[in-house]
Enzyme design. Structure first.
Site, PDB file in Angstrom:
ATOM      1  CG  ASP A 167      19.824  24.540 -17.480  1.00  0.00           C
ATOM      2  OD1 ASP A 167      19.186  24.352 -16.428  1.00  0.00           O
ATOM      3  OD2 ASP A 167      21.019  24.188 -17.641  1.00  0.00           O
ATOM      4  CD  GLU A 198      22.930  22.222 -11.091  1.00  0.00           C
ATOM      5  OE1 GLU A 198      23.324  21.068 -11.327  1.00  0.00           O
ATOM      6  OE2 GLU A 198      22.010  22.458 -10.299  1.00  0.00           O
ATOM      7  CG  HIS A 222      21.520  22.148  -5.309  1.00  0.00           C
ATOM      8  ND1 HIS A 222      22.266  23.094  -5.984  1.00  0.00           N
ATOM      9  CD2 HIS A 222      21.159  21.226  -6.236  1.00  0.00           C
ATOM     10  CE1 HIS A 222      22.355  22.741  -7.266  1.00  0.00           C
ATOM     11  NE2 HIS A 222      21.699  21.611  -7.443  1.00  0.00           N
ATOM     12  CG  HIS A 234      23.522  17.389  -7.809  1.00  0.00           C
ATOM     13  ND1 HIS A 234      24.401  17.789  -8.783  1.00  0.00           N
ATOM     14  CD2 HIS A 234      22.463  18.241  -7.890  1.00  0.00           C
ATOM     15  CE1 HIS A 234      23.890  18.832  -9.435  1.00  0.00           C
ATOM     16  NE2 HIS A 234      22.711  19.126  -8.906  1.00  0.00           N
ATOM     17  CD  GLU A 235      18.813  17.596  -6.306  1.00  0.00           C
ATOM     18  OE1 GLU A 235      18.521  18.719  -5.874  1.00  0.00           O
ATOM     19  OE2 GLU A 235      19.025  17.368  -7.512  1.00  0.00           O
TER      20      GLU A 235
HETATM   21 ZN   LIG Z   1      21.499  20.726  -9.250  1.00  0.00          ZN
END
Ligand SMILES: [Zn+2]
Ligand SMILES: [Zn+2]
Lengths: 353, 105
Positions: free
Chosen positions: A270, A197, A177, A173-174
């Site tokens: 968020d 996301e 990004h 996931h990271e």
């Molecule tokens: Zn994320």
């Protein structure tokens, strides 16, 4: 409804700008140029940070503008909040005595190799940028993030969360990004942020399934199941199969991800719900994967990712995914039933609006 | 001194917040907090520039910190990426306190 900066003559709210759809070849050249420029920027920023940290410009590979070899560098923050302090394991080093360092090293290798071998992307910037991972950051830090240049992982509090680096889908996931930053640069706010996301969750689970040799049917479709603390086994941070059902506990409350546009979160927390509304496209990706397989779905999404733009919204994303799928149908990499499958999946979550 | 703190978002999209009068804290905690605030150097004018700084990257926590004492009220907002090095240990401490308070509710 039109955005305030959107005149009727040149409405950007629904239709993908023509230069993106009609001039794909030109666009790819442009994308490559931007990617190289961004790559230089990150390499320079890394040197500047080095300067901040050590007071001298270290002659590391971060300073080179040559194509890199996407070498891994895992740093141990030892509970502090400074980045890149103690290099604990770099590319080719033998296993460290610290299992968290080893997990960060191994999993980032799996992610890098997936992008390279399966999707033919050479690291985050497609220029072999080195991967920098900082572990044991902060005091019981209950987070993992991408800071624009490198990755940071906390140890968790030991009750609700265990170590954030001990998870392939979190590292996937990271790192994704970073890939997003170098491709579309999706703005981290509202719908474009939720897409940012979403893409990170997509490649997080896809790479985990690939690594475990699981089919869409066998997989759990959970994000962060491996980092939940001892009291929360069985829970996770997000479920792509059933958004809104991943957790229910005292610290986090109840999972509020929607799985349909009718429950779209409109609050401002968020960054206007980037980790919340991602449930909507996440569910669509799950539905597509169940029909055509996660590998084919991920290939389509990866192609779409490269034709997205920074302010893309959900409706525009649907168009771009369909366009990417059509291209792959034309080249014979995906069967033509995929188009209908994708349309049905997005329809099931209320898209396009 | 009155403190209002929130830590929101991040990879796990947490929503942590509390407000306390520091006198209510056990003495040991109160001392530790005072030391961390001293280290954070919150009266340094360069902090006000950071408040509006754009956060880079993704999944960073957003922190909001309001401090009120007899003389003045100060408000700060940081993210994991914009917070200056000196302030980070204080944010760590406050976040852990927020978790402790929430779990004890
Ligand atoms: Zn994320
Ligand atoms: Zn419009």
């Amino acid at each position: 409804m039109h955005k305030k900066d959107c005149s009727k003559m040149k409405c950007q709210c629904f239709i993908v700008p023509n230069y993106i759809l009609e001039n794909l070849a030109q666009n790819e050249v442009e994308a490559a140029r931007i990617s190289i420029a961004k790559s230089r920027q990150v390499r320079r920023r890394r040197i500047m940070k080095e300067y901040d940290i050590n007071g001298v410009v270290a002659l590391t590979d971060a300073g080179s503008e040559r194509k890199g070899e996407s070498a891994r560098h895992v740093y141990d923050c030892k509970g502090g909040t400074k980045l890149r302090q103690n290099e604990a394991r770099k590319e080719g080093d033998r296993s460290s005595g610290d299992s968290v360092v080893n997990h960060a090293y191994d999993y980032s290798g799996v992610v890098r190799d997936y992008f390279k071998d399966v999707l033919h992307r050479n690291s985050i910037d497609n220029e072999g940028l080195d991967l920098i991972l900082n572990v044991h950051y902060g005091d019981k830090f209950t987070n993992a993030y991408w800071d624009g240049d490198e990755m940071v992982f906390g140890d968790g509090d030991g009750v609700i969360f265990s170590n954030f680096a001990n998870s392939l889908d979190v590292i996937g996931h990271e790192l994704t990004h970073g890939v997003t930053q170098f491709t579309s640069g999706l703005e981290y706010e509202g719908q474009s942020g939720a897409l940012n996301e979403h893409l990170s969750d997509v490649f997080g689970v896809t790479i985990k399934q690939f690594h475990l040799k699981q089919s869409a049917q066998e997989a759990d479709w959970l994000i962060g199941a491996d980092i939940m603390g001892p009291t929360l086994k069985g829970q996770a941070l997000r479920s792509m199969k059933a958004p809104g059902t991943a957790f229910d506990n005292k610290l986090m409350g109840k999972d509020m991800q929607p799985d349909h546009m009718k429950n779209f979160y409109r609050g401002e927390q968020d960054n206007h719900g980037v980790h919340i509304n991602s449930g909507i496209p996440n569910k669509a990706f799950y539905l597509v994967s169940m029909e055509i397989g996660t590998d084919k779905a991920a290939l389509i999404w990866f192609n779409a990712m490269q034709n997205l733009f920074a302010t893309a919204n959900f409706n525009q994303f649907v168009q771009i995914v369909l366009k990417a799928a059509q291209k792959l149908v034309d080249s014979g990499e995906v069967t033509d039933t995929a188009i209908r499958t994708i349309e049905d999946a997005f329809k099931a979550v209320g898209l396009p609006e | 001194m009155h403190i209002q703190f929130s830590c929101i978002g991040g990879f796990a999209n947490l929503d942590l917040n509390f407000q306390i009068d520091t006198n209510e804290l056990p003495q040991e905690k109160n001392e530790e907090l005072k030391n961390l605030m001293k280290t954070a150097d919150l009266s340094n004018p360069h902090l006000s520039k950071i408040v509006g700084a754009k956060s880079q990257g993704a999944d960073a926590f957003s922190y909001q910190l309001d401090i009120v004492n007899e003389k003045k009220k100060q408000s700060f907002s940081f993210t994991d990426t914009t917070a200056p090095e000196e302030v980070r240990p204080l944010l760590d401490y406050l976040r852990n306190l927020a978790i402790e308070i929430k779990m004890a509710e």
